[in-house]
Design a protein around this motif. Structure first.
Motif, PDB file in Angstrom:
ATOM      1  N   ASP A 146     -41.422  15.024 -11.304  1.00 16.76           N
ATOM      2  CA  ASP A 146     -41.763  16.244 -10.563  1.00 16.76           C
ATOM      3  C   ASP A 146     -42.954  16.024  -9.635  1.00 16.76           C
ATOM      4  N   ALA A 147     -43.848  15.092 -10.008  1.00 18.38           N
ATOM      5  CA  ALA A 147     -45.023  14.787  -9.186  1.00 18.38           C
ATOM      6  C   ALA A 147     -44.725  13.708  -8.147  1.00 18.38           C
ATOM      7  N   GLY A 148     -43.466  13.317  -8.032  1.00 20.40           N
ATOM      8  CA  GLY A 148     -43.082  12.345  -7.016  1.00 20.40           C
ATOM      9  C   GLY A 148     -43.253  10.902  -7.430  1.00 20.40           C
ATOM     10  N   GLY A 149     -43.377  10.650  -8.739  1.00 21.59           N
ATOM     11  CA  GLY A 149     -43.625   9.292  -9.200  1.00 21.59           C
ATOM     12  C   GLY A 149     -42.402   8.604  -9.769  1.00 21.59           C
ATOM     13  N   LEU A 150     -42.565   7.330 -10.053  1.00 14.98           N
ATOM     14  CA  LEU A 150     -41.569   6.533 -10.757  1.00 14.98           C
ATOM     15  C   LEU A 150     -41.862   6.583 -12.247  1.00 14.98           C
ATOM     16  N   ALA A 151     -40.829   6.761 -13.051  1.00 16.34           N
ATOM     17  CA  ALA A 151     -40.962   6.719 -14.508  1.00 16.34           C
ATOM     18  C   ALA A 151     -40.194   5.500 -15.010  1.00 16.34           C
ATOM     19  N   ILE A 152     -40.921   4.507 -15.512  1.00 16.80           N
ATOM     20  CA  ILE A 152     -40.333   3.236 -15.928  1.00 16.80           C
ATOM     21  C   ILE A 152     -40.602   3.039 -17.411  1.00 16.80           C
ATOM     22  N   ALA A 153     -39.561   2.774 -18.169  1.00 24.67           N
ATOM     23  CA  ALA A 153     -39.719   2.531 -19.607  1.00 24.67           C
ATOM     24  C   ALA A 153     -40.445   1.211 -19.828  1.00 24.67           C
ATOM     25  N   GLU A 224     -38.870  -2.136   2.665  1.00 25.97           N
ATOM     26  CA  GLU A 224     -39.479  -1.891   3.967  1.00 25.97           C
ATOM     27  C   GLU A 224     -40.986  -1.731   3.795  1.00 25.97           C
ATOM     28  N   ALA A 225     -41.350  -1.084   2.705  1.00 29.08           N
ATOM     29  CA  ALA A 225     -42.759  -0.888   2.341  1.00 29.08           C
ATOM     30  C   ALA A 225     -42.788  -0.555   0.856  1.00 29.08           C
ATOM     31  N   PRO A 226     -43.882  -0.846   0.158  1.00 30.34           N
ATOM     32  CA  PRO A 226     -43.955  -0.556  -1.278  1.00 30.34           C
ATOM     33  C   PRO A 226     -44.234   0.928  -1.544  1.00 30.34           C
ATOM     34  N   THR A 227     -43.203   1.738  -1.435  1.00 28.96           N
ATOM     35  CA  THR A 227     -43.295   3.172  -1.678  1.00 28.96           C
ATOM     36  C   THR A 227     -42.347   3.552  -2.801  1.00 28.96           C
ATOM     37  N   VAL A 228     -42.559   4.734  -3.365  1.00 29.28           N
ATOM     38  CA  VAL A 228     -41.681   5.212  -4.433  1.00 29.28           C
ATOM     39  C   VAL A 228     -40.233   5.256  -3.953  1.00 29.28           C
ATOM     40  N   ALA A 229     -40.007   5.773  -2.757  1.00 29.66           N
ATOM     41  CA  ALA A 229     -38.644   5.870  -2.233  1.00 29.66           C
ATOM     42  C   ALA A 229     -37.999   4.497  -2.089  1.00 29.66           C
ATOM     43  N   GLU A 230     -38.757   3.512  -1.608  1.00 26.05           N
ATOM     44  CA  GLU A 230     -38.214   2.171  -1.420  1.00 26.05           C
ATOM     45  C   GLU A 230     -37.965   1.473  -2.762  1.00 26.05           C
ATOM     46  N   PHE A 231     -38.839   1.697  -3.730  1.00 29.22           N
ATOM     47  CA  PHE A 231     -38.590   1.124  -5.053  1.00 29.22           C
ATOM     48  C   PHE A 231     -37.316   1.716  -5.652  1.00 29.22           C
ATOM     49  N   ARG A 233     -34.712   2.797  -4.064  1.00 27.02           N
ATOM     50  CA  ARG A 233     -33.578   2.163  -3.380  1.00 27.02           C
ATOM     51  C   ARG A 233     -33.348   0.758  -3.937  1.00 27.02           C
ATOM     52  N   ALA A 234     -34.438   0.008  -4.110  1.00 29.79           N
ATOM     53  CA  ALA A 234     -34.320  -1.342  -4.630  1.00 29.79           C
ATOM     54  C   ALA A 234     -33.776  -1.345  -6.057  1.00 29.79           C
ATOM     55  N   PHE A 235     -34.205  -0.384  -6.876  1.00 32.92           N
ATOM     56  CA  PHE A 235     -33.712  -0.301  -8.248  1.00 32.92           C
ATOM     57  C   PHE A 235     -32.190  -0.129  -8.272  1.00 32.92           C
ATOM     58  N   THR A 236     -31.687   0.690  -7.353  1.00 29.00           N
ATOM     59  CA  THR A 236     -30.242   0.911  -7.279  1.00 29.00           C
ATOM     60  C   THR A 236     -29.509  -0.399  -7.005  1.00 29.00           C
ATOM     61  N   GLU A 237     -30.074  -1.209  -6.123  1.00 32.54           N
ATOM     62  CA  GLU A 237     -29.441  -2.484  -5.764  1.00 32.54           C
ATOM     63  C   GLU A 237     -29.632  -3.551  -6.836  1.00 32.54           C
ATOM     64  N   MET A 238     -30.569  -3.324  -7.761  1.00 36.03           N
ATOM     65  CA  MET A 238     -30.856  -4.322  -8.798  1.00 36.03           C
ATOM     66  C   MET A 238     -30.071  -4.091 -10.084  1.00 36.03           C
ATOM     67  N   ARG A 239     -29.212  -3.099 -10.102  1.00 37.12           N
ATOM     68  CA  ARG A 239     -28.393  -2.868 -11.293  1.00 37.12           C
ATOM     69  C   ARG A 239     -27.446  -4.030 -11.492  1.00 37.12           C
ATOM     70  N   ASP A 240     -26.987  -4.188 -12.707  1.00 36.16           N
ATOM     71  CA  ASP A 240     -26.113  -5.319 -13.045  1.00 36.16           C
ATOM     72  C   ASP A 240     -24.864  -5.266 -12.168  1.00 36.16           C
ATOM     73  N   PRO A 241     -24.636  -6.287 -11.341  1.00 34.58           N
ATOM     74  CA  PRO A 241     -23.483  -6.281 -10.449  1.00 34.58           C
ATOM     75  C   PRO A 241     -22.148  -6.313 -11.180  1.00 34.58           C
ATOM     76  N   ARG A 242     -22.173  -6.663 -12.476  1.00 35.59           N
ATOM     77  CA  ARG A 242     -20.935  -6.683 -13.252  1.00 35.59           C
ATOM     78  C   ARG A 242     -20.528  -5.303 -13.708  1.00 35.59           C
ATOM     79  N   ASP A 243     -21.453  -4.334 -13.551  1.00 34.04           N
ATOM     80  CA  ASP A 243     -21.175  -2.982 -14.030  1.00 34.04           C
ATOM     81  C   ASP A 243     -20.127  -2.289 -13.145  1.00 34.04           C
TER      82      ASP A 243
END
Length: 243
Positions: A146-153, A224-231, A233-243
């Protein structure tokens, strides 16, 4: 244009009670640059007072410092919260402090030093930062997002203070942005060990509590830059390609 950023998004400072006193803001910046990091996130336990000083210490350098915190839920699950700016961090800090009881015992748990960019001790945080908040894991993740951050386990492969060690699974109604695994396991092995979490990005960070460990684990991102939005996007592309 995408650019590679070498990132260590889980680093403590001397504010964390379990961290060494050598990991103060200016030393952290120098060490991060010496080991080739481009981006770090300062992620102290339940606290953020040293974050602006690390940002200040990095001014004029190539190092990018993201505001962060490692929050302990009621279930004693650690979650990394990472933000684009101090405003988002401070909004969650207020919630965390309202839900955190107890006072620190420096003899038992260690000092919680607030140190500025000039290596001057500003004071000590007297709260029980090593303790758990009264926020449920679901509330932690929702407040961070809600505060615009990333929540990472945090460090899901560890035997304590991780979502898997405490709950045994990741609840379907709690959606982390990514899962952190320790360097000792590594991402390839983690993909084999946790096939049920193939739709999550796996990242490595050092979880450094002393200066020598900074950058001992990292993740290279194309951003493009180290921002929450860019991370995200990158997380989406880093999912297991076998999935």
């Amino acid at each position: 244009m995408l650019k590679k950023f070498r990132c260590d998004l889980h680093i403590h400072t001397c504010l964390s009670p379990c961290a060494a006193l050598d990991i103060y803001p200016s030393a952290l910046v120098k060490r991060s640059m010496a080991v080739g990091l481009d981006v770090i996130a300062v992620s102290d336990h339940n606290a953020s007072e040293n974050v602006p000083y690390v940002i200040e210490a990095a001014k004029g350098t190539r190092l990018i410092v993201l505001p962060g915190m490692e929050i302990t839920s009621r279930e004693e699950v650690h979650t990394l919260a990472i933000f684009d700016n101090l405003e988002g961090l401070y909004s969650v800090q207020r919630i965390v402090y309202a839900a955190l009881g107890g006072l620190n015992d420096p003899v038992r748990f260690g000092d919680q030093a607030i140190v500025n960019q000039l290596d001057e001790v500003e004071g000590f945080n007297e709260r029980l930062l090593i303790g758990a908040t009264d926020l449920t894991l679901e509330e932690v993740v929702l407040n961070v997002r809600d505060a615009g951050g990333l929540a990472i386990a945090s460090h899901i492969d560890r035997e304590s203070f991780s979502v898997l060690s405490q709950l045994g699974f990741i609840p379907m109604d709690i959606r982390f942005d990514a899962l952190e695994i320790s360097a000792r396991m590594g991402r390839p092995r983690a993909r084999q060990f946790y096939p049920e979490y193939a739709d999550y990005a796996l990242i490595e960070n050092s979880d450094a509590h002393c200066l020598r460990d900074v950058g001992s684990a990292f993740t290279d991102f194309l951003l493009e830059a180290p921002t929450v939005a860019e991370f995200k996007r990158a997380f989406t592309e880093m999912r297991d390609p076998r999935d």
